[in-house]
Design a protein around this motif. Structure first.
Motif, short mmCIF file in Angstrom:
data_model
loop_
_atom_site.label_atom_id
_atom_site.label_comp_id
_atom_site.label_asym_id
_atom_site.label_seq_id
_atom_site.Cartn_x
_atom_site.Cartn_y
_atom_site.Cartn_z
N ALA A 1 2.08 1.76 -3.64
CA ALA A 1 0.85 2.17 -4.43
C ALA A 1 0.37 3.70 -3.97
CB ALA A 1 -0.17 1.33 -4.38
N PHE B 1 -5.65 -7.95 -4.16
CA PHE B 1 -5.70 -7.87 -2.78
C PHE B 1 -5.90 -9.26 -2.00
CE2 PHE B 1 -6.36 -3.61 -1.73
CZ PHE B 1 -6.44 -2.92 -3.00
N ARG C 1 -1.30 4.49 -11.32
CA ARG C 1 -1.83 3.43 -10.73
C ARG C 1 -2.58 2.74 -11.96
NH1 ARG C 1 -4.81 5.74 -5.89
NH2 ARG C 1 -3.11 5.81 -4.31
N TYR D 1 -3.33 8.71 -9.94
CA TYR D 1 -4.11 7.99 -10.65
C TYR D 1 -3.68 7.44 -11.95
CZ TYR D 1 -7.78 7.87 -6.90
OH TYR D 1 -8.53 7.62 -5.95
N LYS E 1 0.90 -1.24 0.00
CA LYS E 1 -0.17 0.08 0.04
C LYS E 1 0.85 1.49 -0.02
CE LYS E 1 -4.16 -1.68 1.74
NZ LYS E 1 -5.53 -2.10 2.57
N GLN F 1 -1.12 4.55 -1.34
CA GLN F 1 -2.56 4.47 -0.57
C GLN F 1 -2.16 4.99 0.88
OE1 GLN F 1 -4.55 0.65 -1.50
NE2 GLN F 1 -5.82 1.75 -2.45
N MET G 1 -0.60 0.04 -12.97
CA MET G 1 -0.52 -1.02 -11.75
C MET G 1 -1.79 -1.94 -11.70
SD MET G 1 0.76 1.29 -8.54
CE MET G 1 2.36 2.00 -8.50
N GLY G 2 -1.60 -3.19 -11.33
CA GLY G 2 -2.46 -4.13 -10.93
C GLY G 2 -2.19 -4.53 -9.66
N MET G 3 -3.45 -4.78 -8.88
CA MET G 3 -3.09 -5.16 -7.39
C MET G 3 -4.17 -6.38 -7.07
SD MET G 3 -1.90 -4.47 -3.88
CE MET G 3 -1.83 -2.75 -3.54
N PHE H 1 1.10 -6.33 -8.21
CA PHE H 1 0.98 -6.79 -6.85
C PHE H 1 0.28 -7.90 -6.64
CE2 PHE H 1 1.86 -2.11 -7.14
CZ PHE H 1 3.14 -2.02 -7.55
#
Ligand SMILES: Nc1ncnc2c1ncn2[C@@H]1O[C@H](COP(=O)(O)OP(=O)(O)OP(=O)(O)O)[C@@H](O)[C@H]1O
Ligand SMILES: [Mg+2]
Lengths: 265, 274
Positions: B55, B91, B84, B81, B52, B57, B87-89, B167
């Motif tokens: 990224a 969770f 991002r 933004y 986080k 956050q 980026m892929g996340m 991630f």
């Protein structure tokens, strides 16, 4: 002696802490509101989101608003009739019902019901979205939750409440008609003609609408703020939901007094 | 690291606390471009928090994170933004949008960020779902999925936009051995064929060893070791050895930091006697 000093010190400390955390909450609240207002224009490019939220906040609140409006109109005219008939002025019952609905009862009761129905749902939704990391996931997908989640809901509430209040008022007048004309035998022509000559568009209808817009704004802000700041656990979300209803309801009653004293005196 | 590979993500002197607890204390590490880097560490050591922070956050107390040369925590809202989008996340919890079904969840980033025609979008989504073995589940709602399935849908969603870096937060947790094998291959293939940079948080030593190029081990707010897989395997002592072999005792503490066990027991004894 030192014990007393200690106690006083602790008291001062906790007072200071409480004050600071309140100031902080206020600051965060204002910042949140500011960024929310900045995000409002983006909603006009996403009508699909807005419409969906108007459906959720407005259409889904319709049943309770319809029922409540009808019954409150019936009760108002019943009470009005029993008083007015003593002065042989029972024909004024339509005017009385319409004016109380338009000026006070519609916006206030409609607002209270809306806070309980849609405001609490909004807080719970946002709180759960946060606790299940959906908001976080939106951020990671480069979708701004402010524009995608918060702003459409905010605007939808401000739009939905005045419309619901209009419907509430119409149903209330209809309920009044049922009780006083169909049941108690007040003359139908007198009922309508007195009402339409006494009710003023600008003074009564528009002022009532202004109230309901203000209440919608208040409920939306409280519900969103509580949802966003809820502790992301089941207990935290349920507390936040309760706080939304309590704060928004008290806020409505207080604001109503202020608005009434500005508008009708 | 002895490589000449480019660094994509650089973390410098990062310190981050939750309340009074320091989660990270002056961590410095770099993540090379185009490789799979695994971040390992005991539960609660802050691996999710690290993702986080990368990224943007969460904001660090001090230190900086640079991604593609940009200081993440000094970017404007708009710029972050934009970043991002690359980026892929995945969770840890999946974090699917609960009001959309599986198909729409995977389609969501595509609908938000592209203007693809509907047939193409459908083909893309089905392709991604096929990759994680859940094409048959496309009509299910998130509440009808198991934990492992949700995470696989989330993976499909994470790769929907073909990000440049991805991630994975515990991709193998809750998956059966077969699915694990498929996921390992998928992560590897994605990384190699799309020239992705992958950062993977995981406890599954075997799976990590199969595909990771680099490994970082964090514990108690510190970066304990960092290096290629081969370097890590050679290490036969200390934290890394303990972690990789899964030994309960050693330098890596199994317990959340607190007062000593004896002290805790005696103090509760005392209060119950009073
Ligand atoms: N929202 C929060 N508020 C306060 N403390 C938190 C919060 N989230 C995490 N923490 C603390 O930060 C620490 C690191 O959490 P994190 O989720 O990053 O751990 P992790 O390494 O991902 O663990 P796991 O392997 O179990 O997922 C935890 O010890 C936890 O106590
Ligand atoms: Mg984690």
């Amino acid at each position: 002696m030192s014990l007393l000093v200690n106690k006083v010190q602790n008291l001062l400390q906790s007072l200071g802490k409480g004050f600071l955390s309140n100031v902080e909450a206020f600051g965060r609240g204002s910042l949140f509101m500011w960024s929310l207002l900045l995000a409002i224009p983006s909603v006009f490019f996403r009508f699909d989101l807005l419409l969906k939220q108007i459906y959720v906040a407005g259409v889904l609140s319709l049943p309770i608003i319809l029922m409540a409006g009808l019954f409150i109109g019936m009760v108002l005219s019943l009470q009005g009739y029993t008083i007015l008939v003593k002065f042989s002025a029972e024909e004024a019952v339509g005017t009385m019902t319409a004016l109380s609905l338009l000026r006070e009862i519609g916006p206030v009761v409609g607002g209270l019901l809306f806070a309980g129905r849609a405001g609490s749902a909004l807080t719970a939704e946002i709180g759960l979205m946060r606790s299940t990391e959906q908001i976080s996931a939106l951020e990671m997908m480069a979708v701004d939750p402010l524009k995608f989640v918060y702003a459409p809901r905010f605007l939808a509430m401000i739009i939905a409440l005045p419309l619901l209040v209009l419907i509430f008022n119409a149903l209330g007048v209809f309920g009044g008609y049922l009780v006083s004309v169909s049941w108690l035998g007040v003359d139908s022509g007198a009922f309508w003609s007195q009402m339409s000559s006494e009710v003023d568009w600008r003074e009564d209808v528009v002022n009532g609408m202004i109230k309901s817009v203000a209440f919608g704004f208040l409920i939306a802000i409280v519900a969103l703020f509580q949802g966003v700041n809820a502790i992301p656990t089941s207990e935290g979300v349920s507390n936040a939901t309760t706080r939304t209803v309590v704060h928004a309801s008290l806020g409505i009653l207080g604001l109503d007094f202020v608005l009434t004293s500005v508008m009708f005196t | 690291m002895t490589e000449s590979t480019e660094t994509l993500i650089e973390i410098k002197n990062l310190t981050f606390s939750r309340g009074s607890r320091k989660i990270f204390d002056d961590i410095t590490l770099s993540i090379p471009k185009g490789k799979i880097t695994a971040i390992m560490g005991p539960s609660g050591s802050g691996k999710t928090t690290l993702l986080k922070l990368i990224a943007g956050q969460l904001k660090p107390d001090s230190g900086k994170v640079t991604v593609e040369g940009l200081n993440v925590h000094q970017l404007s809202r708009k710029k972050i933004y934009q970043l991002r989008r690359k980026m892929g996340m995945l969770f840890q919890s999946g974090a699917l949008l609960t009001d959309l079904n599986v198909f729409d969840n995977v389609a969501f980033p595509l609908r938000e960020h592209t203007k693809l025609p509907e047939e193409m979008l459908e083909a893309l989504v089905l392709m991604k779902l096929q990759a994680v073995g859940l094409r048959g589940a496309k009509h299910l709602m998130p509440s009808e999925l198991s934990g492992g399935m949700s995470r696989r849908v989330a993976l499909a969603r994470g790769i929907a936009l073909d990000p440049e870096m991805i991630f994975y937060d515990e991709p193998f947790v809750g998956q059966d051995p077969i699915t694990k094998g498929v996921l390992v291959k998928l992560i590897k293939t994605l990384n190699d064929s799309l020239d992705l940079t992958s950062v993977m948080v995981s406890h599954d030593v075997d799976e990590v060893m199969m595909i990771a190029d680099y490994i970082c081990v964090v514990s108690e707010g510190k970066l304990i070791a960092q290096g290629t897989k081969e370097e890590m395997l050679k290490e036969s002592t200390g934290y890394v050895n303990q972690f990789i072999k899964g030994l309960p005792d050693g330098p890596v503490p199994f317990h959340f930091p607190t007062v000593s066990y004896v002290e805790d027991l005696t103090s509760s004894n005392k209060s119950s006697l009073l």
